[in-house]
Structure formats: structure tokens, C-alpha cells
Design a protein around this motif. Structure first.
Motif, PDB file in Angstrom:
ATOM      1  N   GLU A  34      63.070  42.801  62.171  1.00 28.09           N
ATOM      2  CA  GLU A  34      64.556  42.309  62.828  1.00 28.09           C
ATOM      3  C   GLU A  34      64.118  42.164  64.325  1.00 28.09           C
ATOM      4  N   ASN A  35      63.343  42.717  64.807  1.00 31.12           N
ATOM      5  CA  ASN A  35      62.836  42.758  66.390  1.00 31.12           C
ATOM      6  C   ASN A  35      61.379  42.678  66.726  1.00 31.12           C
ATOM      7  N   GLY A  36      61.259  42.469  67.806  1.00 30.11           N
ATOM      8  CA  GLY A  36      59.576  42.650  68.437  1.00 30.11           C
ATOM      9  C   GLY A  36      59.036  44.067  68.151  1.00 30.11           C
ATOM     10  N   GLU A  37      59.693  44.940  68.254  1.00 30.16           N
ATOM     11  CA  GLU A  37      58.895  46.306  68.237  1.00 30.16           C
ATOM     12  C   GLU A  37      58.523  46.539  66.417  1.00 30.16           C
ATOM     13  N   ASP A  38      59.518  46.091  65.715  1.00 33.25           N
ATOM     14  CA  ASP A  38      59.344  46.347  64.487  1.00 33.25           C
ATOM     15  C   ASP A  38      58.241  45.409  64.002  1.00 33.25           C
ATOM     16  N   GLY A  39      58.302  44.263  64.477  1.00 33.89           N
ATOM     17  CA  GLY A  39      57.146  43.357  64.120  1.00 33.89           C
ATOM     18  C   GLY A  39      55.872  43.895  64.400  1.00 33.89           C
ATOM     19  N   ILE A  40      55.729  44.457  65.499  1.00 32.21           N
ATOM     20  CA  ILE A  40      54.421  44.856  66.001  1.00 32.21           C
ATOM     21  C   ILE A  40      54.058  45.964  64.947  1.00 32.21           C
ATOM     22  N   LYS A  44      50.845  45.803  62.451  1.00 28.15           N
ATOM     23  CA  LYS A  44      49.730  47.034  62.441  1.00 28.15           C
ATOM     24  C   LYS A  44      49.556  47.427  61.165  1.00 28.15           C
ATOM     25  N   ALA A  45      50.793  47.932  60.583  1.00 22.37           N
ATOM     26  CA  ALA A  45      50.642  48.850  59.373  1.00 22.37           C
ATOM     27  C   ALA A  45      50.305  47.953  58.027  1.00 22.37           C
ATOM     28  N   GLU A  46      50.804  46.631  57.919  1.00 25.86           N
ATOM     29  CA  GLU A  46      51.007  45.982  56.574  1.00 25.86           C
ATOM     30  C   GLU A  46      49.614  44.971  56.753  1.00 25.86           C
ATOM     31  N   GLN A  47      49.240  44.741  57.802  1.00 25.18           N
ATOM     32  CA  GLN A  47      48.152  43.834  58.062  1.00 25.18           C
ATOM     33  C   GLN A  47      48.487  42.409  57.142  1.00 25.18           C
ATOM     34  N   PRO A  48      49.569  41.642  57.530  1.00 29.08           N
ATOM     35  CA  PRO A  48      49.818  40.427  56.944  1.00 29.08           C
ATOM     36  C   PRO A  48      48.807  39.307  57.204  1.00 29.08           C
ATOM     37  N   ASP A  49      48.592  38.283  56.403  1.00 29.98           N
ATOM     38  CA  ASP A  49      47.702  37.335  56.885  1.00 29.98           C
ATOM     39  C   ASP A  49      48.167  36.086  58.036  1.00 29.98           C
ATOM     40  N   ARG A  71      46.002  41.814  71.641  1.00 28.58           N
ATOM     41  CA  ARG A  71      45.718  42.756  72.625  1.00 28.58           C
ATOM     42  C   ARG A  71      44.998  43.979  71.754  1.00 28.58           C
ATOM     43  N   ASP A  72      45.735  44.106  70.730  1.00 27.93           N
ATOM     44  CA  ASP A  72      45.423  45.346  69.711  1.00 27.93           C
ATOM     45  C   ASP A  72      44.125  45.120  68.781  1.00 27.93           C
ATOM     46  N   VAL A  73      43.346  45.930  68.744  1.00 25.87           N
ATOM     47  CA  VAL A  73      41.988  45.763  68.077  1.00 25.87           C
ATOM     48  C   VAL A  73      42.219  45.682  66.653  1.00 25.87           C
ATOM     49  N   GLY A  74      43.242  46.403  66.235  1.00 23.23           N
ATOM     50  CA  GLY A  74      43.428  46.459  64.476  1.00 23.23           C
ATOM     51  C   GLY A  74      44.397  45.140  64.240  1.00 23.23           C
ATOM     52  N   ALA A  75      44.800  44.405  65.182  1.00 22.78           N
ATOM     53  CA  ALA A  75      45.959  43.364  64.669  1.00 22.78           C
ATOM     54  C   ALA A  75      45.204  42.050  65.389  1.00 22.78           C
TER      55      ALA A  75
END
Length: 121
Positions: A34-40, A44-49, A71-75
Motif C-alpha cells: 500500500e505504500n513505498g515502505e511496505d513495497g520495499i 526484499k522479503a518476497e523477491q518478486p520477479d 541500491r540494495d544488494v538483495g533487491a
């Protein structure tokens, strides 16, 4: 890379519904934020395509969220398509500079969105 799981980040319940229904109709699994923070956090957690990101949201806007993910290594390898009502050329240039892989404007054109997704896959 085959795109199967798509995260839709938009503060509008209507826009989230329209986008997720369109994607489901074409066989994509969807997640929503629902927002940018939740999206980030979800990216990172779900690793969508793929992440489809609105720009105008309270708190962290879509430009900031896109920049954070890239900028995030994992995303950083998750493609981001910005999908917004901000339709000026300078908005598009700024979105792409934040790391977006594509920039589409609302109201969303179904074929344009599917072509943009196919180009990434």
C-alpha cells in the motif's frame, strides 16, 4: 528470466485491484503493497520477479522506493516498472534515473503493460 510473481505497489485500493486483476487474468501471481515502505520490505522479503511501482504515495514515494531497491544488494536485480499518473517527460526521465526499467503512465494500457513485462522476461 521468466516473470511469474509481480508486486504491485500503489496507495489506491482501486488501482491495486485493477492492476492485480489484469495481471491475474494473464497468469501472473500477484502481491500488493500500500505504500513505498511496505513495497520495499515486501520486495526484499518476497523477491518478486517484477515490481510495478506507483509514484505519488504518502511517506516514501515511488521514486524513493525504486532508488532504495536499486541500491540494495538483495533487491537490485528485481526489475521495476513505474506506473503513475505523472506524465511529463521530466517525470519519466527522473524515474528512469532512479533505476526504473520502464515508465508507464495511467490510465494503464493493458497491451502496453504486457509488452513492457514481456520485454523484461
Amino acid at each position: 528470466m521468466t516473470i511469474k510473481k509481480v508486486l504491485v505497489v500503489d496507495d489506491s485500493p482501486t488501482e491495486r485491484f485493477v492492476m492485480t486483476e489484469l495481471l491475474k487474468k494473464h497468469g501472473y501471481q500477484t502481491l500488493v503493497a500500500e505504500n513505498g515502505e511496505d513495497g520495499i520490505a515486501k520486495a526484499k522479503a518476497e523477491q518478486p520477479d517484477l515490481v510495478i511501482m506507483d509514484v505519488i504515495m504518502p511517506g516514501t514515494n515511488g521514486y524513493q522506493a525504486t532508488r532504495n531497491l536499486k541500491r540494495d544488494v538483495g533487491a537490485r536485480n528485481i526489475p521495476v516498472i513505474i506506473c503513475t499518473s505523472k506524465n511529463q517527460e521530466t517525470d519519466k526521465i527522473w524515474g528512469l534515473r532512479q533505476g526504473a526499467d520502464n515508465y508507464l503512465t495511467k490510465p494503464i494500457n493493458e497491451q502496453e503493460l504486457l509488452a513492457a513485462i514481456a520485454a523484461l522476461g
